[in-house]
Design a protein around this motif. Structure first.
Motif, PDB file in Angstrom:
ATOM      1  N   TRP A   1       0.323  66.633  98.835  1.00 11.05           N
ATOM      2  CA  TRP A   1       1.294  65.288  98.335  1.00 11.05           C
ATOM      3  C   TRP A   1       2.789  65.696  98.953  1.00 11.05           C
ATOM      4  N   GLY A   2       2.765  66.312  99.703  1.00 14.51           N
ATOM      5  CA  GLY A   2       4.042  66.635 100.038  1.00 14.51           C
ATOM      6  C   GLY A   2       5.259  66.467 100.717  1.00 14.51           C
ATOM      7  N   ASP A   3       5.066  64.693 101.147  1.00 15.03           N
ATOM      8  CA  ASP A   3       5.676  63.544 101.604  1.00 15.03           C
ATOM      9  C   ASP A   3       6.658  62.745 100.626  1.00 15.03           C
ATOM     10  N   TYR A   4       5.869  63.176  99.132  1.00 15.41           N
ATOM     11  CA  TYR A   4       6.498  61.936  98.098  1.00 15.41           C
ATOM     12  C   TYR A   4       6.892  63.806  97.055  1.00 15.41           C
ATOM     13  N   MET A   5       7.430  64.613  97.588  1.00 15.39           N
ATOM     14  CA  MET A   5       8.024  65.972  96.684  1.00 15.39           C
ATOM     15  C   MET A   5       9.429  66.627  96.559  1.00 15.39           C
ATOM     16  N   THR A   6       9.730  65.995  96.082  1.00 21.60           N
ATOM     17  CA  THR A   6      11.677  66.708  96.291  1.00 21.60           C
ATOM     18  C   THR A   6      12.085  67.981  96.289  1.00 21.60           C
ATOM     19  N   GLU A   7      12.018  68.800  97.404  1.00 21.75           N
ATOM     20  CA  GLU A   7      12.417  70.348  97.109  1.00 21.75           C
ATOM     21  C   GLU A   7      14.314  70.510  97.326  1.00 21.75           C
ATOM     22  N   CYS A   8      14.306  71.875  97.023  1.00 26.88           N
ATOM     23  CA  CYS A   8      16.066  72.699  97.171  1.00 26.88           C
ATOM     24  C   CYS A   8      15.818  74.091  96.809  1.00 26.88           C
ATOM     25  N   THR A   9      16.478  74.391  97.360  1.00 27.61           N
ATOM     26  CA  THR A   9      17.318  76.131  96.784  1.00 27.61           C
ATOM     27  C   THR A   9      18.843  75.729  96.247  1.00 27.61           C
ATOM     28  N   PHE A  10      18.579  76.757  95.166  1.00 26.25           N
ATOM     29  CA  PHE A  10      19.513  76.307  93.794  1.00 26.25           C
ATOM     30  C   PHE A  10      20.972  76.752  94.448  1.00 26.25           C
ATOM     31  N   ASN A  11      22.090  75.797  94.260  1.00 23.41           N
ATOM     32  CA  ASN A  11      22.908  75.765  95.201  1.00 23.41           C
ATOM     33  C   ASN A  11      24.508  74.508  94.132  1.00 23.41           C
ATOM     34  N   TRP A  12      25.016  74.429  94.838  1.00 23.07           N
ATOM     35  CA  TRP A  12      26.415  74.429  93.960  1.00 23.07           C
ATOM     36  C   TRP A  12      25.941  73.410  93.795  1.00 23.07           C
ATOM     37  N   ARG A  13      25.810  72.654  95.189  1.00 22.19           N
ATOM     38  CA  ARG A  13      26.344  70.918  95.455  1.00 22.19           C
ATOM     39  C   ARG A  13      25.216  70.123  94.485  1.00 22.19           C
ATOM     40  N   VAL A  14      23.537  70.339  94.363  1.00 21.88           N
ATOM     41  CA  VAL A  14      22.983  69.751  93.751  1.00 21.88           C
ATOM     42  C   VAL A  14      23.828  69.890  92.083  1.00 21.88           C
ATOM     43  N   VAL A  15      23.757  71.168  91.338  1.00 25.85           N
ATOM     44  CA  VAL A  15      24.430  71.436  90.036  1.00 25.85           C
ATOM     45  C   VAL A  15      25.792  70.564  90.086  1.00 25.85           C
ATOM     46  N   LYS A  16      26.445  70.255  90.736  1.00 26.73           N
ATOM     47  CA  LYS A  16      27.883  69.954  90.894  1.00 26.73           C
ATOM     48  C   LYS A  16      27.079  68.004  90.713  1.00 26.73           C
ATOM     49  N   ASN A  17      27.284  67.747  91.219  1.00 22.25           N
ATOM     50  CA  ASN A  17      26.034  66.190  90.739  1.00 22.25           C
ATOM     51  C   ASN A  17      25.458  66.157  89.651  1.00 22.25           C
ATOM     52  N   ILE A  18      24.632  66.987  89.548  1.00 23.04           N
ATOM     53  CA  ILE A  18      24.223  66.918  88.384  1.00 23.04           C
ATOM     54  C   ILE A  18      24.777  66.953  86.388  1.00 23.04           C
ATOM     55  N   CYS A  19      25.955  67.936  87.119  1.00 23.92           N
ATOM     56  CA  CYS A  19      27.294  68.396  85.790  1.00 23.92           C
ATOM     57  C   CYS A  19      27.786  66.936  85.905  1.00 23.92           C
ATOM     58  N   THR A  20      28.540  66.745  86.787  1.00 29.44           N
ATOM     59  CA  THR A  20      29.665  65.937  86.908  1.00 29.44           C
ATOM     60  C   THR A  20      29.340  64.006  86.991  1.00 29.44           C
ATOM     61  N   VAL A  21      28.533  64.048  87.463  1.00 28.65           N
ATOM     62  CA  VAL A  21      28.478  62.375  87.908  1.00 28.65           C
ATOM     63  C   VAL A  21      26.844  62.093  87.202  1.00 28.65           C
ATOM     64  N   CYS A  22      25.768  62.573  86.983  1.00 21.65           N
ATOM     65  CA  CYS A  22      23.957  62.305  86.771  1.00 21.65           C
ATOM     66  C   CYS A  22      24.572  61.714  85.408  1.00 21.65           C
ATOM     67  N   HIS A  23      25.632  60.721  84.737  1.00 27.67           N
ATOM     68  CA  HIS A  23      25.102  60.829  83.150  1.00 27.67           C
ATOM     69  C   HIS A  23      24.501  59.662  83.331  1.00 27.67           C
ATOM     70  N   VAL A  24      24.648  58.336  83.075  1.00 24.38           N
ATOM     71  CA  VAL A  24      24.463  56.916  82.152  1.00 24.38           C
ATOM     72  C   VAL A  24      23.530  56.106  83.468  1.00 24.38           C
ATOM     73  N   TYR A  25      22.647  56.080  82.038  1.00 22.92           N
ATOM     74  CA  TYR A  25      21.464  55.314  82.831  1.00 22.92           C
ATOM     75  C   TYR A  25      22.088  54.347  83.390  1.00 22.92           C
ATOM     76  N   ASP A  26      22.277  53.786  85.367  1.00 23.17           N
ATOM     77  CA  ASP A  26      21.985  52.573  85.276  1.00 23.17           C
ATOM     78  C   ASP A  26      20.681  52.118  86.439  1.00 23.17           C
ATOM     79  N   GLU A  27      20.374  50.551  85.871  1.00 20.15           N
ATOM     80  CA  GLU A  27      18.730  50.385  86.530  1.00 20.15           C
ATOM     81  C   GLU A  27      18.706  50.125  87.821  1.00 20.15           C
ATOM     82  N   LYS A  28      19.422  50.022  88.252  1.00 23.93           N
ATOM     83  CA  LYS A  28      19.214  49.761  90.044  1.00 23.93           C
ATOM     84  C   LYS A  28      19.825  50.944  90.492  1.00 23.93           C
ATOM     85  N   VAL A  29      21.165  51.956  90.087  1.00 18.73           N
ATOM     86  CA  VAL A  29      21.030  53.068  90.885  1.00 18.73           C
ATOM     87  C   VAL A  29      20.593  54.411  90.394  1.00 18.73           C
TER      88      VAL A  29
END
Length: 422
Positions: A369-397
């Protein structure tokens, strides 16, 4: 941070100063017939309004690169069930090995003892390193109790209950309340409102906030302090008897009694022999280090700009558990001390897989099922988006930031001064 499609197929960040609604002309920019034929697309808050399945493989690679992931998976087809995924894994990944289970207990107890010794001999300038080690070792105690809660530690449930309570007690985590709510998280992963772990704030919730409440949420969920937000989650969810049914309350109260008994004996003794500073040094700082990993593991596993939360009537279990859970590689010493809890996708596909089989189960999922999996190595860019952007639910985006209507100083400061990479 929002992302727009730029020339030569790259994704580039769009400044928040351009406003929350940024329209980017797509035709001709990516030089692919399928993409050139699409209409204009709206981008907002680190998410594309174009569904992941509408992107080509090359475009998904570009998106992964810009968001800090190794891969961004396609959405699982509608016809695939969670049972189909479980059956694709080899039977041996579900087998319990008591020797390996007790080895994890030995590793965690030894690591914690060693870390406390290091704290005792470290000069002040080395204490942060000793605390980082002890907080990570503390997290291993949680993972052992976590397997007990999922009935993947031992064939005897009484043994699991005893070990779970013992391993959770120093963390001041009542085992049974956690087990109940955590299993609810597994049953409703990435389901809006229902998921008891992490889910976006809704605009309806925000409308009810007074200024003080809004400030608290924005500071603790809209900044890097989110990496310790599990402290609030721990307090809100696990000590309120009203959150549990009459049938559940007896076991809940036993777990609370264990935690209170530990606090009533260990804390006074620690303060008596080492003073208040000793309490801070030997327990509070390692405990905060544990909560760093508790928060970080959880949000990285389940929060990404391209991974949606869905309302109950649109939710699909297989998509949420496989496509909606992120695999993240951490430094080897972290994975060793935390018993591979970061190999998390198979755990959400089938929570009874014990920790020592998660790697083999992950390789099986990658193969099938690899085509359907999301993977990363722990890094600041991923964390920054989580902490500073991913806040409020939006149905479209999927996500938009707290200040999606009008930029606010706190978030403007972060966008300007927090780097994309460290």
């Amino acid at each position: 941070m929002a992302f727009a499609l730029a020339r030569k197929g790259a994704l580039r960040p769009v400044s928040a100063q351009r406003g929350p609604n940024v329209r980017v002309a797509k035709p001709g920019l990516l030089r692919t017939p399928a993409f050139a034929a699409r209409p204009q697309v709206q981008t907002k808050a680190a998410s594309l309004s174009v569904p992941v399945n509408d992107l080509t493989d090359e475009e998904r690679k570009q998106l992964a690169h810009e968001l800090g992931f190794k891969s961004v998976g396609r959405e699982l087809p509608d016809g695939v069930s969670l049972t189909d995924i479980v059956k694709s894994m080899p039977p041996e990944v579900f087998e319990l090995d008591h020797g390996k289970a007790w080895r994890a207990v030995l590793i965690s107890v030894t690591a914690m003892a060693a870390s406390l010794y290091l704290i005792s001999i470290s000069p002040w300038y080395l204490l942060p390193f000793a605390w980082a080690f002890s907080g990570t070792a503390f997290t291993g105690w949680f993972v052992v109790g976590h397997d007990c809660g999922h009935r993947s530690f031992h064939k005897n449930n009484l043994v699991e209950d005893i070990v779970g309570h013992i391993m959770f007690a120093p963390l001041i985590y009542p085992f049974e309340p956690w087990r109940i709510k955590h299993n609810h998280h597994h049953a409703h992963t990435n389901k809006l409102v229902e998921d008891t772990a992490w889910h976006p704030i809704t605009e309806e919730e925000m409308a009810k906030w007074d200024e003080t409440t809004a400030a608290i949420y924005k500071v603790f969920l809209g900044t890097p302090l989110k990496l310790w937000a599990s402290v609030g989650h721990w307090w809100v969810w696990h000590f309120d008897l009203n959150k549990y049914t009459e049938k559940q309350r007896t076991r809940v109260m036993i777990s609370l009694a264990v935690v209170y008994a530990f606090m009533a004996t260990a804390f006074p003794a620690l303060i008596y022999y080492t003073g208040v500073w000793g309490f801070i040094k030997f327990w509070l700082m390692p405990w905060l280090g544990y909560h760093f990993w508790m928060s970080t593991f959880t949000v990285v596993h389940h929060t990404a700009p391209h991974i949606p939360f869905k309302p109950a009537d649109q939710w699909n279990a297989a998509k949420a558990q496989l496509s909606g859970t992120v695999h993240c590689d951490y430094p080897g010493w972290v994975e060793f001390l935390t018993h591979d809890i970061s190999w998390h996708v198979p755990h959400h596909v089938a929570s009874k897989i014990p920790w020592y089989n998660l790697r083999k189960a992950t390789e099986s999922l990658r193969k099938n099922w690899g085509d359907y999996m999301t993977e990363c190595t722990f890094n600041w860019r991923v964390v920054k988006n989580i902490c500073t952007v991913c806040h409020v639910y939006d149905e479209k985006v999927n996500y938009k930031p707290f200040d999606f209507k009008k930029e606010e100083p706190l978030f403007a400061f972060q966008r300007r001064f927090l780097p994309d990479n460290v």
